[in-house]
Enzyme design. Structure first.
Site, PDB file in Angstrom:
ATOM      1  N   CYS A 110       0.958  -1.265  -0.070  1.00 42.52           N
ATOM      2  CA  CYS A 110      -0.093  -0.077   0.164  1.00 42.52           C
ATOM      3  C   CYS A 110       0.839   1.251   0.172  1.00 42.52           C
ATOM      4  O   CYS A 110       1.919   1.324   0.725  1.00 42.52           O
ATOM      5  CB  CYS A 110      -0.890  -0.018   1.199  1.00 42.52           C
ATOM      6  SG  CYS A 110      -1.910   1.513   1.277  1.00 42.52           S
ATOM      7  N   HIS A 152      -9.310  -3.494  -2.342  1.00 39.50           N
ATOM      8  CA  HIS A 152      -8.089  -2.696  -1.741  1.00 39.50           C
ATOM      9  C   HIS A 152      -8.574  -1.189  -1.656  1.00 39.50           C
ATOM     10  O   HIS A 152      -8.385  -0.401  -0.528  1.00 39.50           O
ATOM     11  CB  HIS A 152      -6.756  -2.828  -2.110  1.00 39.50           C
ATOM     12  CG  HIS A 152      -5.724  -1.954  -1.441  1.00 39.50           C
ATOM     13  ND1 HIS A 152      -4.618  -2.700  -1.140  1.00 39.50           N
ATOM     14  CD2 HIS A 152      -5.268  -0.691  -1.369  1.00 39.50           C
ATOM     15  CE1 HIS A 152      -3.664  -1.573  -0.229  1.00 39.50           C
ATOM     16  NE2 HIS A 152      -4.192  -0.548  -0.807  1.00 39.50           N
ATOM     17  N   GLU A 153      -8.882  -0.484  -2.402  1.00 39.99           N
ATOM     18  CA  GLU A 153      -9.113   0.898  -2.638  1.00 39.99           C
ATOM     19  C   GLU A 153     -10.423   1.380  -1.868  1.00 39.99           C
ATOM     20  O   GLU A 153     -10.683   2.225  -1.203  1.00 39.99           O
ATOM     21  CB  GLU A 153      -9.332   1.354  -4.000  1.00 39.99           C
ATOM     22  CG  GLU A 153      -7.960   1.191  -5.134  1.00 39.99           C
ATOM     23  CD  GLU A 153      -6.839   1.772  -4.177  1.00 39.99           C
ATOM     24  OE1 GLU A 153      -7.055   2.927  -3.419  1.00 39.99           O
ATOM     25  OE2 GLU A 153      -5.682   1.158  -4.296  1.00 39.99           O
ATOM     26  N   HIS A 156     -10.061   1.535   1.839  1.00 43.90           N
ATOM     27  CA  HIS A 156      -9.741   3.060   2.150  1.00 43.90           C
ATOM     28  C   HIS A 156     -10.841   3.680   2.507  1.00 43.90           C
ATOM     29  O   HIS A 156     -10.626   4.695   3.411  1.00 43.90           O
ATOM     30  CB  HIS A 156      -8.650   3.440   1.224  1.00 43.90           C
ATOM     31  CG  HIS A 156      -7.360   3.110   1.279  1.00 43.90           C
ATOM     32  ND1 HIS A 156      -6.425   3.151   2.258  1.00 43.90           N
ATOM     33  CD2 HIS A 156      -6.596   2.633   0.139  1.00 43.90           C
ATOM     34  CE1 HIS A 156      -5.395   2.622   2.166  1.00 43.90           C
ATOM     35  NE2 HIS A 156      -5.287   2.133   0.740  1.00 43.90           N
TER      36      HIS A 156
END
Length: 224
Positions: A110, A152-153, A156
């Site tokens: 990351c 993953h994004e 966030h």
């Protein structure tokens, strides 16, 4: 203009991001923000960037897995990880849902946890509903590596980092993993792009295959 990427420990990475007001989408200010995020992602370099990573608690992310990243990966790794190019994609207020329960576990890093990586389980296939930079509806059905990037994004945007999902026994610095493979490296030899290095050296799951066992899957939630 590139932006500063905040690192783990910054409170914005641990708070839920706010939905983007649809009246803002398409404005000059919003388009400028997207352009700066794309430039920052490419300069890093990375394959995705979420607004919280530049200090803005907004449900906005950009994704791009360029051809040169995919082409640099050995054929067997590319096939195992289902790596494929992803054109520049802007996701506003995305909602992500898994399709089935099959998961894969590969090393993941990351830009906001710079220099570290770990094996992280992700759903192999997901569907994403979002708006694009013009406020038009986006419907995606992604599998393999694109699905991993999307998860993953979107994580966030909900205050979640990959370290919350990783196998802690595999957590390591990128440089230590390189040293284990090749011995101590000088700065010139350490000058790899983040994604290509990760793909070439580290994206191997321990068994070299996928696992359908529900106990090894991520939490069964929508992460919306």
């Amino acid at each position: 203009m590139t932006l500063e990427i905040v690192q783990a420990g910054h409170p914005v990475l641990r708070q839920g991001a706010h939905r983007v007001d649809v009246d803002v989408i398409g404005s000059d200010q919003f388009n400028d923000l997207i352009e700066q995020m794309v430039e920052t992602m490419r300069e890093a370099p990375g394959v995705g960037l979420a607004a919280p990573q530049i200090g803005l608690p907004l449900q906005l992310c950009v994704i791009e897995h360029r051809n040169e990243f995919v082409d640099a990966v050995p054929d067997d790794v590319r096939e195992l990880h289902e790596k494929k190019p992803v054109p520049l994609t802007v996701l506003v207020n995305p909602v992500i849902k898994p399709v089935g329960k099959q998961a894969t576990s590969f090393h993941e890093g990351c830009l906001s946890v710079a220099g570290w990586m770990a094996e992280t389980p992700r759903y192999r296939r997901v569907k994403v509903e979002a708006l694009d930079h013009n406020g038009e509806e986006v419907l995606l059905d992604w599998s393999g590596w694109p699905a991993r990037i999307a998860q993953h994004e979107v994580d966030h945007l909900h205050g979640v980092l990959y370290v919350d999902r990783m196998d802690p026994k595999t957590f390591c610095t990128i440089q230590s993993r390189l040293a284990a493979e090749f011995g101590e490296l000088d700065d010139d030899h350490f000058d790899y792009t983040f994604d290509v290095m990760r793909a070439e050296l580290f994206d191997q799951d321990r068994d070299g295959n996928t696992d359908d066992n529900d106990d090894d899957n991520p939490d069964d939630d929508d992460r919306a």
